[in-house]
Design a protein around this motif. Structure first.
Motif, PDB file in Angstrom:
ATOM      1  N   ARG A   1      -6.008  -5.503 -12.044  1.00 44.29           N
ATOM      2  CA  ARG A   1      -5.665  -4.269 -12.593  1.00 44.29           C
ATOM      3  C   ARG A   1      -4.502  -3.836 -12.047  1.00 44.29           C
ATOM      4  N   ASP A   2      -3.511  -2.837 -12.685  1.00 49.41           N
ATOM      5  CA  ASP A   2      -2.396  -2.322 -12.321  1.00 49.41           C
ATOM      6  C   ASP A   2      -2.761  -1.070 -11.392  1.00 49.41           C
ATOM      7  N   SER A   3      -2.279  -1.014 -10.095  1.00 52.65           N
ATOM      8  CA  SER A   3      -2.845  -0.078  -9.099  1.00 52.65           C
ATOM      9  C   SER A   3      -2.272   1.385  -9.630  1.00 52.65           C
TER      10      SER A   3
ATOM     11  N   ALA B   1       0.963  -1.190   0.065  1.00 54.56           N
ATOM     12  CA  ALA B   1      -0.101   0.113   0.051  1.00 54.56           C
ATOM     13  C   ALA B   1       0.642   1.106  -0.057  1.00 54.56           C
ATOM     14  N   ALA B   2       2.053   1.159   0.792  1.00 59.22           N
ATOM     15  CA  ALA B   2       2.825   2.500   0.611  1.00 59.22           C
ATOM     16  C   ALA B   2       3.395   2.835  -0.602  1.00 59.22           C
ATOM     17  N   MET B   3       3.774   1.756  -1.378  1.00 57.94           N
ATOM     18  CA  MET B   3       4.743   1.916  -2.467  1.00 57.94           C
ATOM     19  C   MET B   3       3.572   2.149  -3.714  1.00 57.94           C
ATOM     20  N   ASN B   4       2.306   1.772  -3.616  1.00 58.18           N
ATOM     21  CA  ASN B   4       1.358   1.809  -4.527  1.00 58.18           C
ATOM     22  C   ASN B   4       1.849   1.051  -6.007  1.00 58.18           C
ATOM     23  N   ASN B   5       2.618   0.187  -5.519  1.00 51.74           N
ATOM     24  CA  ASN B   5       3.396  -0.430  -6.699  1.00 51.74           C
ATOM     25  C   ASN B   5       2.720  -2.117  -6.945  1.00 51.74           C
ATOM     26  N   CYS B   6       1.514  -2.469  -7.064  1.00 56.86           N
ATOM     27  CA  CYS B   6       1.033  -3.631  -7.019  1.00 56.86           C
ATOM     28  C   CYS B   6      -0.026  -4.029  -7.865  1.00 56.86           C
TER      29      CYS B   6
END
Length: 73
Positions: free
Chosen positions: A43-45, A24-29
């Protein structure tokens, strides 16, 4: 990949999208949502306006099994 597994985001805006709390902190998922027809949308976050992939339950299970068996690289 065939277009039958892709759909534009606006048609599924009411889906309840979930993501791992570990990223959640990186928004890379990726985010996932269970749809009314029992398929799973992914989907790509980082760009939720882009198309998402849709998987049947058996296809998603095969994907997860392959990741567990072979790792993520």
């Amino acid at each position: 990949m065939s277009d039958d597994r892709l759909f534009p985001f606006p048609s599924h805006q009411r889906a309840r999208w979930r993501r791992s709390s570990h990223s959640a902190a990186m928004n890379n998922c990726v985010e996932a949502a269970r749809l009314a027809d029992s398929t799973l949308a992914v989907r790509d976050s980082k760009d939720v306006s882009r198309r998402a992939l849709r998987f049947s339950a058996p296809a998603w299970d095969r994907f997860l099994s392959a990741v567990e068996r072979e790792g993520t690289g």
